[in-house]
Design a protein around this motif. Sequence first.
Motif, PDB file in Angstrom:
ATOM      1  N   ARG A  97       3.581 -49.888  50.629  1.00 33.15           N
ATOM      2  CA  ARG A  97       4.629 -48.953  51.045  1.00 33.15           C
ATOM      3  C   ARG A  97       5.680 -49.734  51.834  1.00 33.15           C
ATOM      4  O   ARG A  97       5.380 -50.289  52.882  1.00 33.15           O
ATOM      5  CB  ARG A  97       4.052 -47.830  51.888  1.00 33.15           C
ATOM      6  N   GLY A 118      10.089 -47.396  49.152  1.00 30.58           N
ATOM      7  CA  GLY A 118       9.215 -46.776  48.164  1.00 30.58           C
ATOM      8  C   GLY A 118       7.848 -47.423  48.181  1.00 30.58           C
ATOM      9  O   GLY A 118       7.535 -48.216  49.076  1.00 30.58           O
ATOM     10  N   ASP A 158       9.637 -44.227  43.788  1.00 30.33           N
ATOM     11  CA  ASP A 158      10.533 -43.656  44.795  1.00 30.33           C
ATOM     12  C   ASP A 158       9.900 -42.386  45.349  1.00 30.33           C
ATOM     13  O   ASP A 158       9.111 -41.724  44.651  1.00 30.33           O
ATOM     14  CB  ASP A 158      11.890 -43.319  44.182  1.00 30.33           C
ATOM     15  N   PRO A 159      10.260 -42.015  46.570  1.00 31.27           N
ATOM     16  CA  PRO A 159       9.702 -40.787  47.158  1.00 31.27           C
ATOM     17  C   PRO A 159       9.918 -39.587  46.243  1.00 31.27           C
ATOM     18  O   PRO A 159      11.022 -39.338  45.777  1.00 31.27           O
ATOM     19  CB  PRO A 159      10.491 -40.653  48.467  1.00 31.27           C
TER      20      PRO A 159
END
Lengths: 116, 112
Positions: free
Chosen positions: B107, B85, B38-39
């Motif tokens: 991505r 993500g 996740d970012p």
Amino acid sequence: EAQVTQNPRYLITVTGKKLTVTCSQNMNHEYMSWYRQDPGLGLRQIYYSMNVEVTDKGDVPEGYKVSRKEKRNFPLILESPSPNQTSLYFCASHATGSWLNTGELFFGEGSRLTVL
Amino acid sequence: GQQLNQSPQSMFIQEGEDVSMNCTSSSIFNTWLWYKQDPGEGPVLLIALYKAGELTSNGRLTAQFGITRKDSFLNISASIPSDVGIYFCAGQNLYNNNDMRFGAGTRLTVKP
């Protein structure tokens, strides 16, 4: 809570100024490892440690040092950082017993390093 | 060392669409794994595969261990915004000191 903790999360430094990125895990894991993540290259292993006082080079160890004096800590040392070490760094750990069963690595949240 | 080729590099999809990504290698692996990042976070394991031909599901995620041991795919059905993500495949070689290799990542962007 089981976790891998890295510090600092963000760092901007200058060429040649020694720095250390700390990593600590509270899961009593034997195996710990450092990776760097760069766009288009995925995760590349820098160094790993199978247990206390046992460390070995990964794929991209040049310019880095590590130590494993205690089971929970595995610091990454950049003696003389250079701009090509600008990257996102991840520490990871797992229990040796579970390594063979699940292959699951537990990652820290990452440390973004910029070397000017 | 062994190289993993992961594709596609990035995907832009609409919410509700299905997603497929895959990984290939020139060498065999004993275990294939799929992680999601996740970012602003570290990667987290989604699915692990241990036998050639194995097909495993985890909710809307399905992954398969290729019969040749040199490839794996991950499917996500009915994508939702939180699927955003980077997805990494990883291959593990038990006979080479448990060496684990990661793909370059896919991505994923999901438009609501």
